[in-house]
Design a protein around this motif. Structure first.
Motif: not given
Lengths: 235, 107
Positions: B4-9, A45-47
């Motif tokens: 969740a925190a990683l996703l938000a970041l 997703l980050a990509s």
């Protein structure tokens, strides 16, 4: 062939050789994400959400050593600041486009897509007798890069662990930049800018949060402007 | 860091990056760049890629490493010559990788 499709495909074609550097980059990111304990779906997703290779690589490297959200956010914020410069340099070429086009092209404005598209804009002037379709070329560059980035991320996540480190596939990344640099320095009076930026990047390497990169680019710009003023060849 | 925190970041970083990328395109949608900014623009690409490349070649873990027997800078030099002569991305990457393997074997 429709002229729009022809421009799009020309962009894809000119962007294609750069994928040789993008694939190992994306795979390295995928491998790093797994090593940092990132869930696979989040990494993929980050990509799509971040879509910035250098920043993503730094994020997983920092996660792996247990860095907190603030230093990670700051570092990627500074590392990606150069995209604002890309945005400035491309602005005059996309001004005539509808907003949806400008939003889409902004999303696709990465190092490699920018480099190929700006060469087209600077080298091939807008035609007088027919509509300017160079944004389709830009879209072709951006789309090609986007697709490779997603696929190579997935490849890194799935089978990255089986690529031996001794192959040094990561070296393809600076090699891509060197190829681009050679073309850019032939086209523009960019030698002074490039030289000063490279030296400054080393001189300021110790600055935290990748601040050295920002300082180096700014000093390079100043040197470039100064050098072209001296030559009296401004514009 | 929790998922969740990683996703938000990541979403925040993604949004900031998009704002960077759209900022100037949006700002200069209806007006021209001032002359001095226009003069600056032509140097943006060479300065950015030179700084990125220098970092890749000589900075390891935040420290500058200059060693005569480091194979990567020498391979980069070969690649730069090929890039300069041919202007071909594939040839540059091919020559650079080949040179790297040779220098690693030599040193």
């Amino acid at each position: 062939m429709h002229p729009k499709l022809a421009e799009f495909l020309a962009g894809c074609r000119d962007e294609a050789p750069l994928q040789l550097g993008v694939v190992p980059f994306g795979m390295l990111y995928g491998i790093g994400a797994i090593q940092a304990g990132m869930p696979v779906w989040v990494a993929q997703l980050a990509s799509a959400v971040v879509f910035a290779g250098a920043a993503q690589l730094v994020i997983v490297q920092m996660l792996a050593v247990g860095a907190g959200a603030l230093p990670i956010g700051l570092t990627s914020g500074l590392l990606n600041l150069r995209h604002m410069l890309y945005s400035m340099s491309i602005a005059e070429h996309v001004r005539h486009l509808p907003r949806r086009w400008r939003l889409l092209l902004a999303y696709l404005l990465t190092d490699e897509a920018y480099a190929v598209a700006i060469l087209r804009y600077q080298v091939t002037p807008a035609p007088d007798d027919r509509p300017d379709l160079r944004h389709w070329y830009f879209l072709g560059c951006g789309f090609t890069l986007w697709l490779t980035w997603q696929l190579s991320t997935a490849a890194g996540l799935l089978f990255g662990a089986s690529v031996p480190a001794g192959w040094d596939i990561d070296f393809a990344v600076p090699l891509t930049f060197i190829a681009l640099l050679a073309m850019l320095m032939k086209e523009r009076a960019g030698q002074a800018a490039a030289l000063v930026a490279a030296l400054a990047a080393l001189a300021f390497a110790a600055l935290p949060y990748k601040l050295g990169l920002v300082v180096a680019i700014v000093l390079g710009l100043v040197a470039g402007v100064w050098a072209s003023k001296r030559r009296g060849a401004e514009r | 860091m929790s998922t969740a925190a990683l996703l938000a970041l990541l979403v925040v970083i993604g949004l900031v990056t998009f704002v960077y990328r759209y900022a100037m395109i949006g700002l200069f949608a209806n007006r021209s760049l001032p002359g001095w900014l226009h003069a600056l623009c032509r140097h943006i690409a060479p300065a950015s890629f030179a700084a990125l490349t220098a970092g890749e070649l000589f900075i390891h873990g935040g420290e500058v490493v200059l060693a005569l027997t480091a194979p990567k800078p020498w391979a980069a030099l070969v690649a730069a010559l090929v890039a300069w002569r041919t202007g071909n991305v594939l040839a540059t990457i091919g020559a650079g990788m080949a040179a790297l393997y040779v220098f690693k074997w030599l040193f």
